[in-house]
Design a protein around this motif. Sequence first.
Motif, PDB file in Angstrom:
ATOM      1  N   PHE A 142     -71.767   5.575 -22.580  1.00  0.00           N
ATOM      2  CA  PHE A 142     -72.418   4.276 -22.713  1.00  0.00           C
ATOM      3  C   PHE A 142     -72.577   3.934 -24.193  1.00  0.00           C
ATOM      4  N   GLU A 143     -73.095   4.891 -24.968  1.00  0.00           N
ATOM      5  CA  GLU A 143     -73.370   4.663 -26.387  1.00  0.00           C
ATOM      6  C   GLU A 143     -72.092   4.399 -27.181  1.00  0.00           C
ATOM      7  N   GLN A 144     -71.028   5.156 -26.900  1.00  0.00           N
ATOM      8  CA  GLN A 144     -69.759   4.940 -27.600  1.00  0.00           C
ATOM      9  C   GLN A 144     -69.231   3.529 -27.346  1.00  0.00           C
ATOM     10  N   GLN A 145     -69.216   3.148 -26.077  1.00  0.00           N
ATOM     11  CA  GLN A 145     -68.653   1.844 -25.736  1.00  0.00           C
ATOM     12  C   GLN A 145     -69.506   0.706 -26.269  1.00  0.00           C
ATOM     13  N   GLN A 146     -70.803   0.853 -26.208  1.00  0.00           N
ATOM     14  CA  GLN A 146     -71.675  -0.183 -26.753  1.00  0.00           C
ATOM     15  C   GLN A 146     -71.407  -0.369 -28.244  1.00  0.00           C
ATOM     16  N   ALA A 147     -71.242   0.719 -28.977  1.00  0.00           N
ATOM     17  CA  ALA A 147     -70.967   0.643 -30.418  1.00  0.00           C
ATOM     18  C   ALA A 147     -69.622  -0.044 -30.678  1.00  0.00           C
ATOM     19  N   ILE A 148     -68.611   0.261 -29.873  1.00  0.00           N
ATOM     20  CA  ILE A 148     -67.288  -0.364 -30.025  1.00  0.00           C
ATOM     21  C   ILE A 148     -67.399  -1.877 -29.841  1.00  0.00           C
ATOM     22  N   LEU A 149     -68.076  -2.297 -28.792  1.00  0.00           N
ATOM     23  CA  LEU A 149     -68.190  -3.725 -28.506  1.00  0.00           C
ATOM     24  C   LEU A 149     -69.035  -4.446 -29.543  1.00  0.00           C
ATOM     25  N   GLU A 150     -70.119  -3.833 -29.962  1.00  0.00           N
ATOM     26  CA  GLU A 150     -70.976  -4.456 -30.968  1.00  0.00           C
ATOM     27  C   GLU A 150     -70.244  -4.603 -32.305  1.00  0.00           C
ATOM     28  N   GLU A 151     -69.400  -3.653 -32.635  1.00  0.00           N
ATOM     29  CA  GLU A 151     -68.609  -3.728 -33.872  1.00  0.00           C
ATOM     30  C   GLU A 151     -67.660  -4.923 -33.825  1.00  0.00           C
ATOM     31  N   LYS A 152     -67.036  -5.162 -32.683  1.00  0.00           N
ATOM     32  CA  LYS A 152     -66.139  -6.313 -32.533  1.00  0.00           C
ATOM     33  C   LYS A 152     -66.910  -7.613 -32.727  1.00  0.00           C
ATOM     34  N   LEU A 153     -68.076  -7.698 -32.112  1.00  0.00           N
ATOM     35  CA  LEU A 153     -68.884  -8.909 -32.245  1.00  0.00           C
ATOM     36  C   LEU A 153     -69.335  -9.130 -33.693  1.00  0.00           C
ATOM     37  N   LYS A 154     -69.714  -8.038 -34.366  1.00  0.00           N
ATOM     38  CA  LYS A 154     -70.149  -8.145 -35.761  1.00  0.00           C
ATOM     39  C   LYS A 154     -69.048  -8.706 -36.651  1.00  0.00           C
ATOM     40  N   LYS A 155     -67.803  -8.412 -36.301  1.00  0.00           N
ATOM     41  CA  LYS A 155     -66.656  -8.879 -37.084  1.00  0.00           C
ATOM     42  C   LYS A 155     -66.225 -10.291 -36.682  1.00  0.00           C
ATOM     43  N   GLY A 156     -66.931 -10.896 -35.731  1.00  0.00           N
ATOM     44  CA  GLY A 156     -66.626 -12.262 -35.340  1.00  0.00           C
ATOM     45  C   GLY A 156     -65.594 -12.401 -34.240  1.00  0.00           C
ATOM     46  N   PHE A 157     -65.309 -11.305 -33.546  1.00  0.00           N
ATOM     47  CA  PHE A 157     -64.348 -11.347 -32.451  1.00  0.00           C
ATOM     48  C   PHE A 157     -65.081 -11.466 -31.114  1.00  0.00           C
ATOM     49  N   ILE A 211     -66.324 -16.746 -16.370  1.00  0.00           N
ATOM     50  CA  ILE A 211     -66.155 -16.067 -17.659  1.00  0.00           C
ATOM     51  C   ILE A 211     -67.377 -16.392 -18.502  1.00  0.00           C
ATOM     52  N   ARG A 212     -67.906 -15.364 -19.126  1.00  0.00           N
ATOM     53  CA  ARG A 212     -69.050 -15.562 -20.018  1.00  0.00           C
ATOM     54  C   ARG A 212     -68.963 -14.543 -21.145  1.00  0.00           C
ATOM     55  N   PRO A 213     -69.707 -14.770 -22.221  1.00  0.00           N
ATOM     56  CA  PRO A 213     -69.745 -13.779 -23.293  1.00  0.00           C
ATOM     57  C   PRO A 213     -70.362 -12.460 -22.809  1.00  0.00           C
ATOM     58  N   TYR A 214     -69.901 -11.388 -23.386  1.00  0.00           N
ATOM     59  CA  TYR A 214     -70.449 -10.053 -23.133  1.00  0.00           C
ATOM     60  C   TYR A 214     -71.933 -10.024 -23.471  1.00  0.00           C
ATOM     61  N   HIS A 215     -72.667  -9.259 -22.703  1.00  0.00           N
ATOM     62  CA  HIS A 215     -74.080  -8.988 -22.960  1.00  0.00           C
ATOM     63  C   HIS A 215     -74.265  -7.475 -22.854  1.00  0.00           C
ATOM     64  N   PRO A 216     -75.146  -6.869 -23.642  1.00  0.00           N
ATOM     65  CA  PRO A 216     -75.331  -5.417 -23.570  1.00  0.00           C
ATOM     66  C   PRO A 216     -75.574  -4.875 -22.154  1.00  0.00           C
ATOM     67  N   LYS A 217     -76.112  -5.670 -21.263  1.00  0.00           N
ATOM     68  CA  LYS A 217     -76.321  -5.198 -19.890  1.00  0.00           C
ATOM     69  C   LYS A 217     -74.999  -4.933 -19.163  1.00  0.00           C
ATOM     70  N   ASP A 218     -73.874  -5.407 -19.735  1.00  0.00           N
ATOM     71  CA  ASP A 218     -72.554  -5.229 -19.119  1.00  0.00           C
ATOM     72  C   ASP A 218     -71.916  -3.883 -19.430  1.00  0.00           C
ATOM     73  N   VAL A 219     -72.487  -3.138 -20.371  1.00  0.00           N
ATOM     74  CA  VAL A 219     -71.847  -1.909 -20.842  1.00  0.00           C
ATOM     75  C   VAL A 219     -71.602  -0.921 -19.705  1.00  0.00           C
ATOM     76  N   GLU A 220     -72.556  -0.752 -18.829  1.00  0.00           N
ATOM     77  CA  GLU A 220     -72.390   0.215 -17.739  1.00  0.00           C
ATOM     78  C   GLU A 220     -71.160  -0.101 -16.885  1.00  0.00           C
ATOM     79  N   ALA A 221     -70.976  -1.366 -16.522  1.00  0.00           N
ATOM     80  CA  ALA A 221     -69.814  -1.759 -15.721  1.00  0.00           C
ATOM     81  C   ALA A 221     -68.525  -1.601 -16.521  1.00  0.00           C
TER      82      ALA A 221
END
Length: 165
Positions: free
Chosen positions: A38-53, A5-15
């Motif tokens: 790809f762009e939609q999902q990346q934005a969703i994940l980045e928003e979660k990280l920005k909020k501290g999740f 288990i590791r933190p998400y990285h933008p390179k993971d978006v495709e998978a």
Amino acid sequence: MEINIRPYHPKDVEAIVAILNYYIANSTALYDYEPRTFEQQQAILEEKLKKGFPVIVATIDERVVGFGYYSEFRFREAYKYTVEHSVYVMPNEHGKGIGKVVIQNLIRLAKEQRLHTMIGVIDSENESSIAFHEHFGFKTVGIIKESGFKFDRWLHSVIMQLMLD
């Protein structure tokens, strides 16, 4: 076979997009109709990280085989100690304990963030996910009938809750 288990990285978006789009097209695990880009999902994940999740990724031999995250349950301030989570496993990787490792880490992270309760919203047809959550102490606290419509039928949402403290 070791699950890491590791933190998400933008390179993971495709998978991650591949995993989600499989479930969108073939199941009621997600109530989306259209595949995610790809762009939609990346934005969703980045928003979660920005909020501290957290967004975490499960890997075997450095290959993404699952992921999970949690974020706000609702947007009113009084809900700030309640989160809703999601766990997804690559379709051909079920039965290897990947989901177990992901959910255990999400629960640990939520406790570290001093959250009070974790919610799962699961389609009523997804009996294996309901049983999975029960195994980790989640209790069914409600059913919202006909809350979604997909594949030409009405779907019911099972609300499951785990008290974290």
